[in-house]
Write a protein that holds these residues in place. Structure first.
Motif, short mmCIF file in Angstrom:
data_model
loop_
_atom_site.label_atom_id
_atom_site.label_comp_id
_atom_site.label_asym_id
_atom_site.label_seq_id
_atom_site.Cartn_x
_atom_site.Cartn_y
_atom_site.Cartn_z
N ILE A 49 -41.71 64.35 2.99
CA ILE A 49 -42.25 64.13 2.15
C ILE A 49 -41.19 63.01 1.97
O ILE A 49 -41.63 62.34 0.93
CB ILE A 49 -41.88 65.74 1.22
N TYR A 50 -39.04 63.30 1.97
CA TYR A 50 -38.58 62.70 1.33
C TYR A 50 -38.92 60.86 2.19
O TYR A 50 -38.45 59.80 1.68
CB TYR A 50 -37.38 62.41 1.89
N SER A 51 -39.42 61.26 3.59
CA SER A 51 -39.61 60.11 4.17
C SER A 51 -40.49 59.31 4.14
O SER A 51 -41.39 58.03 3.88
CB SER A 51 -39.78 60.06 6.04
N ALA A 52 -42.15 59.86 3.43
CA ALA A 52 -42.92 59.26 2.71
C ALA A 52 -42.49 58.31 1.66
O ALA A 52 -42.53 57.21 1.00
CB ALA A 52 -43.98 60.64 2.81
N LEU A 53 -41.89 59.23 0.90
CA LEU A 53 -41.18 58.56 -0.26
C LEU A 53 -40.21 57.49 0.37
O LEU A 53 -41.20 56.46 -1.11
CB LEU A 53 -40.50 59.47 -1.10
N PHE A 54 -39.99 56.97 0.87
CA PHE A 54 -38.76 55.91 1.34
C PHE A 54 -39.83 54.93 1.87
O PHE A 54 -39.38 53.94 2.11
CB PHE A 54 -37.72 56.25 1.91
N LEU A 55 -41.13 55.87 2.74
CA LEU A 55 -42.11 54.44 2.59
C LEU A 55 -42.50 53.81 1.90
O LEU A 55 -43.05 52.22 2.06
CB LEU A 55 -42.86 55.24 4.05
N GLY A 56 -42.89 54.42 0.85
CA GLY A 56 -43.56 53.80 -0.38
C GLY A 56 -42.46 52.87 -1.12
O GLY A 56 -42.46 51.80 -1.29
N VAL A 57 -41.04 53.04 -1.03
CA VAL A 57 -39.71 52.28 -1.09
C VAL A 57 -39.57 50.65 -0.46
O VAL A 57 -40.23 49.86 -1.15
CB VAL A 57 -38.63 53.17 -1.27
N VAL A 58 -39.90 51.07 0.63
CA VAL A 58 -40.15 50.18 1.67
C VAL A 58 -41.42 48.70 1.43
O VAL A 58 -41.61 47.48 1.50
CB VAL A 58 -40.54 50.39 3.48
#
Length: 181
Positions: free
Chosen positions: A36-45
């Protein structure tokens, strides 16, 4: 592309900030243990890339990036993670194998080759484009006119397809397991 008409003292720090945001977001996607943290960081990108498009005066691309990638793709990924609801499992630390070492050398070699190719490539210099041509390529009005005249039928069919997919996803998500008799 022309950059936003900001002074160089403001434009460069914003560009560096966005570059660092993309880099750190990408590293967050790869190295965080919880998905879930990886998905949120993908949103940041995705957001940093959209802001980069804004900095380059590509406002339609920035809006499309926000709507499609952040608003649809990233939200879909987060919903999929939440719907799966798989319990966290502990990953056993294993010893480094020969395949790990071989993969590391392969990635390092490919990265080195990519850097060498980038440094040895002769890049085209940007040319000056008249305001008339520039407006014809970046005008949201022209894209909207084409979507609502020439491409109206495919546009409406796509909206119906997305609506059916949304109803199907909601049906699957709400489906309760019936007890076996």
């Amino acid at each position: 592309m022309n950059m936003v008409s900001l002074p160089e003292t403001i434009n460069s720090p914003i560009l560096y900030f966005l570059d660092v945001g993309i880099l750190l977001g990408g590293l967050g996607v790869v190295f965080f243990g919880k998905i879930i943290y990886s998905a949120l960081f993908l949103g940041v990108v995705f957001v940093c890339v959209a802001l980069l498009y804004l900095l380059l005066n590509a406002d339609f691309l920035a809006a499309a990036q926000i709507l499609i990638y952040v608003g649809a793709i990233n939200v879909l990924i987060v919903f999929a993670i939440m719907l799966i609801n798989k319990p966290e499992t502990k990953i056993n630390k294993k010893k480094i194998t020969f395949g790990d070492i071989l993969s590391g050398f392969s990635v390092f070699g490919l990265f080195s080759f990519l850097i060498i190719m980038i440094l040895n490539t002769t890049w085209l210099q940007p040319t000056l484009v008249s305001q008339e041509v520039k407006n014809s390529f970046q005008s949201i009005d022209i894209i909207g006119i084409h979507l609502l005249t020439d491409l109206l039928l495919p546009f409406e069919l796509l909206s119906i397809l997305l609506l059916v997919a949304l109803v199907g996803a909601i049906t699957i998500a709400r489906k309760e397991i019936s007890p076996k008799i």
